[in-house]
Design a protein around this motif. Structure first.
Motif, PDB file in Angstrom:
ATOM      1  N   ILE A  41      -0.492   6.008   3.426  1.00  0.00           N
ATOM      2  CA  ILE A  41      -0.641   4.981   4.191  1.00  0.00           C
ATOM      3  C   ILE A  41       0.364   3.681   3.747  1.00  0.00           C
ATOM      4  O   ILE A  41       1.021   3.171   4.795  1.00  0.00           O
ATOM      5  N   ALA A  42       0.423   3.353   2.417  1.00  0.00           N
ATOM      6  CA  ALA A  42       1.361   2.359   1.960  1.00  0.00           C
ATOM      7  C   ALA A  42       2.659   2.743   2.208  1.00  0.00           C
ATOM      8  O   ALA A  42       3.559   1.831   2.599  1.00  0.00           O
ATOM      9  N   ALA A  43       3.102   3.964   2.125  1.00  0.00           N
ATOM     10  CA  ALA A  43       4.541   4.260   2.224  1.00  0.00           C
ATOM     11  C   ALA A  43       5.073   4.236   3.734  1.00  0.00           C
ATOM     12  O   ALA A  43       6.265   3.947   4.122  1.00  0.00           O
ATOM     13  N   LEU A  44       3.974   4.532   4.387  1.00  0.00           N
ATOM     14  CA  LEU A  44       4.312   4.482   5.961  1.00  0.00           C
ATOM     15  C   LEU A  44       4.578   2.937   6.518  1.00  0.00           C
ATOM     16  O   LEU A  44       5.539   2.721   7.297  1.00  0.00           O
ATOM     17  N   HIS A  45       3.905   1.979   5.963  1.00  0.00           N
ATOM     18  CA  HIS A  45       4.133   0.510   5.998  1.00  0.00           C
ATOM     19  C   HIS A  45       5.509   0.242   5.393  1.00  0.00           C
ATOM     20  O   HIS A  45       6.514  -0.252   6.174  1.00  0.00           O
ATOM     21  N   ASP A  46       5.870   0.684   4.019  1.00  0.00           N
ATOM     22  CA  ASP A  46       7.010   0.557   3.552  1.00  0.00           C
ATOM     23  C   ASP A  46       8.301   0.858   4.386  1.00  0.00           C
ATOM     24  O   ASP A  46       9.583   0.432   4.107  1.00  0.00           O
TER      25      ASP A  46
ATOM     26  N   ALA B  53      11.090  -0.354   9.170  1.00  0.00           N
ATOM     27  CA  ALA B  53      12.232  -1.528   9.037  1.00  0.00           C
ATOM     28  C   ALA B  53      11.636  -2.913   9.548  1.00  0.00           C
ATOM     29  O   ALA B  53      12.194  -3.870   9.283  1.00  0.00           O
ATOM     30  N   SER B  54      10.640  -2.876  10.567  1.00  0.00           N
ATOM     31  CA  SER B  54       9.925  -4.165  11.152  1.00  0.00           C
ATOM     32  C   SER B  54       8.676  -3.733  11.433  1.00  0.00           C
ATOM     33  O   SER B  54       8.144  -2.682  11.405  1.00  0.00           O
ATOM     34  N   ALA B  55       7.763  -4.769  11.519  1.00  0.00           N
ATOM     35  CA  ALA B  55       6.319  -4.422  11.725  1.00  0.00           C
ATOM     36  C   ALA B  55       6.258  -3.825  13.344  1.00  0.00           C
ATOM     37  O   ALA B  55       5.354  -3.043  13.321  1.00  0.00           O
ATOM     38  N   GLU B  56       7.198  -3.937  14.095  1.00  0.00           N
ATOM     39  CA  GLU B  56       6.952  -3.546  15.190  1.00  0.00           C
ATOM     40  C   GLU B  56       7.445  -1.934  15.460  1.00  0.00           C
ATOM     41  O   GLU B  56       7.088  -1.164  16.128  1.00  0.00           O
ATOM     42  N   GLU B  57       7.949  -1.648  14.396  1.00  0.00           N
ATOM     43  CA  GLU B  57       8.072   0.049  14.059  1.00  0.00           C
ATOM     44  C   GLU B  57       7.372   0.765  13.254  1.00  0.00           C
ATOM     45  O   GLU B  57       7.616   1.879  12.986  1.00  0.00           O
ATOM     46  N   THR B  58       6.062   0.040  12.706  1.00  0.00           N
ATOM     47  CA  THR B  58       5.136   0.670  12.058  1.00  0.00           C
ATOM     48  C   THR B  58       4.599   1.850  12.787  1.00  0.00           C
ATOM     49  O   THR B  58       4.226   1.676  14.076  1.00  0.00           O
ATOM     50  N   ASP B  59       4.656   3.073  12.330  1.00  0.00           N
ATOM     51  CA  ASP B  59       3.890   4.136  12.797  1.00  0.00           C
ATOM     52  C   ASP B  59       2.422   4.308  12.666  1.00  0.00           C
ATOM     53  O   ASP B  59       2.171   5.000  11.860  1.00  0.00           O
ATOM     54  N   TRP B  60       1.903   3.551  13.637  1.00  0.00           N
ATOM     55  CA  TRP B  60       0.436   3.326  13.542  1.00  0.00           C
ATOM     56  C   TRP B  60      -0.286   4.603  13.699  1.00  0.00           C
ATOM     57  O   TRP B  60      -1.205   4.888  13.221  1.00  0.00           O
ATOM     58  N   PRO B  61       0.127   5.604  14.867  1.00  0.00           N
ATOM     59  CA  PRO B  61      -0.528   6.573  14.903  1.00  0.00           C
ATOM     60  C   PRO B  61      -0.734   7.573  13.662  1.00  0.00           C
ATOM     61  O   PRO B  61      -1.822   8.095  13.408  1.00  0.00           O
ATOM     62  N   GLN B  62       0.337   7.611  12.974  1.00  0.00           N
ATOM     63  CA  GLN B  62       0.379   8.431  11.697  1.00  0.00           C
ATOM     64  C   GLN B  62      -0.744   7.597  10.814  1.00  0.00           C
ATOM     65  O   GLN B  62      -1.261   8.535  10.073  1.00  0.00           O
ATOM     66  N   ILE B  63      -0.507   6.519  10.653  1.00  0.00           N
ATOM     67  CA  ILE B  63      -1.322   5.739   9.671  1.00  0.00           C
ATOM     68  C   ILE B  63      -2.794   5.955  10.147  1.00  0.00           C
ATOM     69  O   ILE B  63      -3.760   6.143   9.199  1.00  0.00           O
ATOM     70  N   LEU B  64      -3.078   5.983  11.342  1.00  0.00           N
ATOM     71  CA  LEU B  64      -4.474   6.345  11.780  1.00  0.00           C
ATOM     72  C   LEU B  64      -4.997   7.737  11.462  1.00  0.00           C
ATOM     73  O   LEU B  64      -5.995   7.992  10.962  1.00  0.00           O
ATOM     74  N   GLU B  65      -4.044   8.763  11.412  1.00  0.00           N
ATOM     75  CA  GLU B  65      -4.184  10.174  10.998  1.00  0.00           C
ATOM     76  C   GLU B  65      -4.549  10.155   9.482  1.00  0.00           C
ATOM     77  O   GLU B  65      -5.476  10.798   9.012  1.00  0.00           O
TER      78      GLU B  65
ATOM     79  N   VAL C  39      -6.825   1.554  14.209  1.00  0.00           N
ATOM     80  CA  VAL C  39      -7.579   1.972  15.724  1.00  0.00           C
ATOM     81  C   VAL C  39      -7.007   0.775  16.766  1.00  0.00           C
ATOM     82  O   VAL C  39      -6.890   0.994  17.845  1.00  0.00           O
ATOM     83  N   GLY C  40      -7.069  -0.491  16.282  1.00  0.00           N
ATOM     84  CA  GLY C  40      -6.849  -1.606  17.034  1.00  0.00           C
ATOM     85  C   GLY C  40      -5.321  -1.560  17.467  1.00  0.00           C
ATOM     86  O   GLY C  40      -4.982  -1.985  18.570  1.00  0.00           O
ATOM     87  N   HIS C  41      -4.524  -1.044  16.624  1.00  0.00           N
ATOM     88  CA  HIS C  41      -3.162  -0.798  16.835  1.00  0.00           C
ATOM     89  C   HIS C  41      -2.692   0.253  17.919  1.00  0.00           C
ATOM     90  O   HIS C  41      -1.739   0.216  18.789  1.00  0.00           O
TER      91      HIS C  41
END
Length: 395
Positions: A277-282, A285-297, A320-322
């Motif tokens: 999860i931390a790696a996906l945030h890192d 390149a920007s907050a808008e590009e965060t892969d939230w579906p994969q983070i939720l998985e 879930v909120g994202h």
């Protein structure tokens, strides 16, 4: 004298004596006596085998101390405990000492303090400053921990999971607790940096343990953002608003590489899932590009691994909120204990995303009252004030 060399060797020497059967407190005294002897005899230049020299002197000091108390007991110990000749041990002794300091009979706070003292080589005063308690209080805590372990035999390392829990707690306290964002050196008891150093030693001791490697990766992936967590005035900067150019890309790359190696062993654990999860945030390149579906998985995997963790459930609600919308995240938050730390802050964040700024401002103010650190409290107060000011401007 090479202070860094002595600091690295001290826990190793202590581990050797403990493994040979020395009582923890007596072994620590013997190591200190050996260090004093080294300062007196080395005359600015270490011998070819400094560790072997220190082990020999410390063991002799321990035996001498025991001999003064009971000559017969010393003779029996010398016969039973003297190891066979050979190279001095390295990784096994570090793990043994970590296992001892993280014994389940100790409270988490005592285990962290004893680990910092015995394995980290920090002084009682440094540890006390890190925990914001008087030195006398910390000295009593460490003494009680030693008494708890008195008489315990540790002939082999204990459960690595117990060590991981203590190192995780130590890192969390240093990174987001007592003094978040601190750039102090290890000598000033930077708990997060010290936890990383000890985690590296642990991984060297158990290189095929995916959870140990996963924990180190998790620490590095979080620590890489540390320089961006505070603004110029010392206030907390949320992840979404951080200047990502200040993140340590080399540390992120190391963390990702470690995580990939751990996942390749195909024995998934909670620290590996958190690191993913931390790696996906890192990686964004920007907050808008965060892969939230994969983070939720990954949060779904983490929930499967630790199904009874309210903290995981709270953080999953953010994901879930994202992915499914803030109202879906809020429905999950409402199912959690109202007294759960940071629950109100998460609810405020989701209400703000849902457009209900009045309720968000109220909850930010409520969350500030129970914030675990001054920096987090100040941040939540600012969030509430920002929304109040925006509402007044609109009216």
């Amino acid at each position: 004298m090479d202070d860094h060399l002595l600091r690295d060797l001290t826990p190793q020497i202590l581990g050797v004596l403990v493994r040979r059967g020395a009582d923890f407190a007596a072994a620590e005294d013997a190591v200190q006596d050996a260090l004093i002897e080294a300062v007196r005899r080395w005359d600015g230049e270490a011998p070819d085998d400094p560790k072997g020299w220190l082990v020999t002197v410390a063991w002799r000091k321990f035996l001498d101390a025991r001999r003064s108390a009971s000559a017969r007991a010393v003779r029996e110990i010398a016969v039973r405990r003297e190891p066979a000749p050979g190279a001095t041990e390295q990784a096994d002794d570090t793990l043994l000492l970590l296992s001892r300091c993280c014994h389940p009979a100790l409270s988490p706070a005592s285990a962290v303090a004893l680990t910092l003292r015995a394995v980290g080589g920090l002084t009682t005063a440094q540890i006390a400053r890190a925990f914001l308690v008087p030195e006398s209080t910390m000295a009593q805590r460490i003494s009680r921990a030693k008494r708890t372990l008195a008489g315990e035999r540790f002939e082999r390392p204990g459960d690595v999971r117990a060590v991981l829990r203590v190192l995780y707690l130590m890192f969390d306290q240093g990174f987001a607790g007592v003094n978040p964002g601190s750039n102090r050196s290890v000598g000033d008891a930077d708990l997060a940096a010290e936890a990383i150093r000890l985690a590296r030693q642990l991984v060297a001791s158990v290189p095929r343990d995916p959870e140990a490697t996963g924990l180190l990766a998790l620490m590095l992936l979080h620590h890489a953002r540390r320089a961006a967590r505070l603004d110029a005035s010392g206030g907390l900067v949320p992840l979404a608003r951080q200047d990502r150019s200040r993140w340590d890309t080399a540390m992120i790359a190391e963390g990702v590489e470690l995580l990939q190696g751990a996942l390749a062993l195909d024995r998934l654990g909670e620290y590996q899932a958190q690191a993913a999860i931390a790696a996906l945030h890192d990686d964004a390149a920007s907050a808008e590009e965060t892969d939230w579906p994969q983070i939720l998985e990954w949060f779904d995997e983490l929930t499967r691994l630790v199904p009874d963790s309210p903290v995981v459930a709270l953080n999953r609600a953010v994901a879930v909120g994202h992915v499914d919308g803030p109202l879906a995240g809020l429905r999950l938050v409402e199912q959690l204990d109202p007294g759960l730390p940071r629950r109100d802050a998460v609810a405020a964040y989701l209400y703000e995303r849902a457009g209900d700024h009045t309720e968000a401002a109220r909850l930010y103010a409520v969350a500030a009252e129970t914030a675990p650190s001054l920096a987090e409290r100040a941040h939540l107060v600012k969030q509430a004030a920002r929304l109040h000011q925006a509402r007044r401007a609109q009216s």
